[in-house]
Motif scaffolding. Structure first.
Motif, PDB file in Angstrom:
ATOM      1  N   LYS A 141       0.833  -1.206   0.000  1.00 51.04           N
ATOM      2  CA  LYS A 141       0.000   0.000   0.000  1.00 51.04           C
ATOM      3  C   LYS A 141       0.867   1.254   0.000  1.00 51.04           C
ATOM      4  O   LYS A 141       1.806   1.376   0.782  1.00 51.04           O
ATOM      5  N   GLY A 142       0.556   2.164  -0.905  1.00 51.86           N
ATOM      6  CA  GLY A 142       1.270   3.431  -0.952  1.00 51.86           C
ATOM      7  C   GLY A 142       2.636   3.370  -1.596  1.00 51.86           C
ATOM      8  O   GLY A 142       3.391   4.336  -1.540  1.00 51.86           O
ATOM      9  N   GLN A 143       2.977   2.214  -2.212  1.00 49.83           N
ATOM     10  CA  GLN A 143       4.271   2.096  -2.882  1.00 49.83           C
ATOM     11  C   GLN A 143       4.076   1.540  -4.291  1.00 49.83           C
ATOM     12  O   GLN A 143       3.292   0.610  -4.494  1.00 49.83           O
ATOM     13  N   ILE A 144       4.807   2.103  -5.253  1.00 50.49           N
ATOM     14  CA  ILE A 144       4.852   1.497  -6.583  1.00 50.49           C
ATOM     15  C   ILE A 144       5.957   0.438  -6.584  1.00 50.49           C
ATOM     16  O   ILE A 144       6.785   0.382  -5.670  1.00 50.49           O
ATOM     17  N   ASP A 145       5.966  -0.402  -7.595  1.00 49.58           N
ATOM     18  CA  ASP A 145       6.902  -1.533  -7.567  1.00 49.58           C
ATOM     19  C   ASP A 145       8.368  -1.109  -7.578  1.00 49.58           C
ATOM     20  O   ASP A 145       9.215  -1.813  -7.036  1.00 49.58           O
ATOM     21  N   SER A 146       8.672   0.057  -8.144  1.00 45.21           N
ATOM     22  CA  SER A 146      10.056   0.547  -8.096  1.00 45.21           C
ATOM     23  C   SER A 146      10.514   0.760  -6.658  1.00 45.21           C
ATOM     24  O   SER A 146      11.668   0.479  -6.303  1.00 45.21           O
ATOM     25  N   GLN A 147       9.614   1.251  -5.808  1.00 41.71           N
ATOM     26  CA  GLN A 147       9.952   1.450  -4.398  1.00 41.71           C
ATOM     27  C   GLN A 147      10.136   0.117  -3.677  1.00 41.71           C
ATOM     28  O   GLN A 147      11.009  -0.019  -2.825  1.00 41.71           O
ATOM     29  N   VAL A 148       9.317  -0.872  -4.047  1.00 37.04           N
ATOM     30  CA  VAL A 148       9.452  -2.217  -3.472  1.00 37.04           C
ATOM     31  C   VAL A 148      10.811  -2.807  -3.844  1.00 37.04           C
ATOM     32  O   VAL A 148      11.505  -3.393  -3.010  1.00 37.04           O
ATOM     33  N   LEU A 149      11.219  -2.617  -5.100  1.00 35.26           N
ATOM     34  CA  LEU A 149      12.521  -3.114  -5.550  1.00 35.26           C
ATOM     35  C   LEU A 149      13.667  -2.409  -4.816  1.00 35.26           C
ATOM     36  O   LEU A 149      14.665  -3.044  -4.451  1.00 35.26           O
ATOM     37  N   PHE A 150      13.536  -1.112  -4.591  1.00 32.55           N
ATOM     38  CA  PHE A 150      14.565  -0.346  -3.878  1.00 32.55           C
ATOM     39  C   PHE A 150      14.715  -0.883  -2.450  1.00 32.55           C
ATOM     40  O   PHE A 150      15.840  -1.124  -1.977  1.00 32.55           O
ATOM     41  N   GLN A 151      13.590  -1.106  -1.766  1.00 35.61           N
ATOM     42  CA  GLN A 151      13.643  -1.654  -0.403  1.00 35.61           C
ATOM     43  C   GLN A 151      14.311  -3.030  -0.401  1.00 35.61           C
ATOM     44  O   GLN A 151      15.130  -3.347   0.465  1.00 35.61           O
TER      45      GLN A 151
END
Length: 255
Positions: A141-151
């Protein structure tokens, strides 16, 4: 699956980073190649961002929704960066990252989804930008997949060296396939202010998910499409390229 598509630029310079580079990059927002089969030809106008590390420290990070080519804030930020390191003092360096976003049609267009993303881990500030999408929605929630990959990349990192980033990249690639059903493109740029890590990978539409690297003597440029008369041969997929502030490139095969 909604593909998220972008144009990226990364620069490592021992001197200044010239203003005309930012002008040419902004032109990709309206003139840059769109992926084959895209539902429209609107270009990459859904967001932009710039990050600048000066001598290893993050000194500028500006992002916004909308089109860079129309944004006074984009050109103002570019002008600030272009005035840095003009005196070319020894041991000085600039690492600049730029991103032009094309959101999915139903996608979220907002400043907080504009790359590069920046996060501090263990006293190190990392900047990350990505071109591509995961096949299955991560559902964060509140994240696009690019942010998920960064994490995911930050969680896999055990250090700042080329070898550490190579190992983490392999881990993120495996996770993308096993947990999220694969990816369209896994192109990314990552920097801690000491190096610029550039990775090209894709499972579809390879003629769109391109990255180019060229050395201009006092600066090296990586970009989704050739700018400033860069050599027109994309880097191979599956190989991490790490450009140090001495402009020496290290390579590691990931896939």
């Amino acid at each position: 699956m909604a593909a998220r598509m972008c144009r990226m630029m990364g620069v490592v310079s021992r001197g200044p980073v010239y203003y005309d580079l930012f002008e040419e990059f902004a032109d990709l927002a309206t003139q840059g190649m769109c992926p084959i089969g895209a539902p429209d030809e609107r270009g990459h106008r859904d967001g932009w961002g710039l990050a600048c590390f000066q001598n290893g420290a993050l000194t500028l990070h500006m992002r916004d929704a909308g089109c860079a080519a129309d944004a006074a804030k984009y050109y103002g930020t570019a002008w600030k960066i272009a005035k840095l390191n003009i005196e070319r003092a020894p041991e000085r360096s600039l690492i600049v990252m730029g991103h032009l976003r094309r959101a999915s049609v139903a996608g979220l267009v907002a400043q907080k989804y504009s790359h590069p993303f920046v996060e501090e881990r263990d006293g190190v500030t990392w900047a990350f930008q990505h071109n591509g999408s995961l096949v299955n929605d991560p559902g964060e929630k509140g994240q696009i997949d690019s942010q998920v990959l960064f994490q995911s990349l930050l969680n896999c990192l055990e250090g700042r060296a080329h070898e550490d980033v190579a190992k983490a990249t392999g881990g993120v690639r495996d996770e993308a396939i096993e947990k999220y059903g694969g990816f369209t493109g896994l192109n990314f740029m990552l920097s801690d202010g000491q190096s610029l890590h550039v990775y090209r990978d894709f499972q579809t539409n390879g003629q769109y998910y391109t990255l180019y690297i060229d050395n201009f003597g006092e600066m090296a440029i990586a970009a989704s499409e050739p700018i400033l008369a860069m050599q027109a041969e994309p880097i191979p997929r599956g190989i991490l390229h790490t450009i140090g502030t001495d402009l020496v490139v290290q390579r590691a095969t990931i896939a």
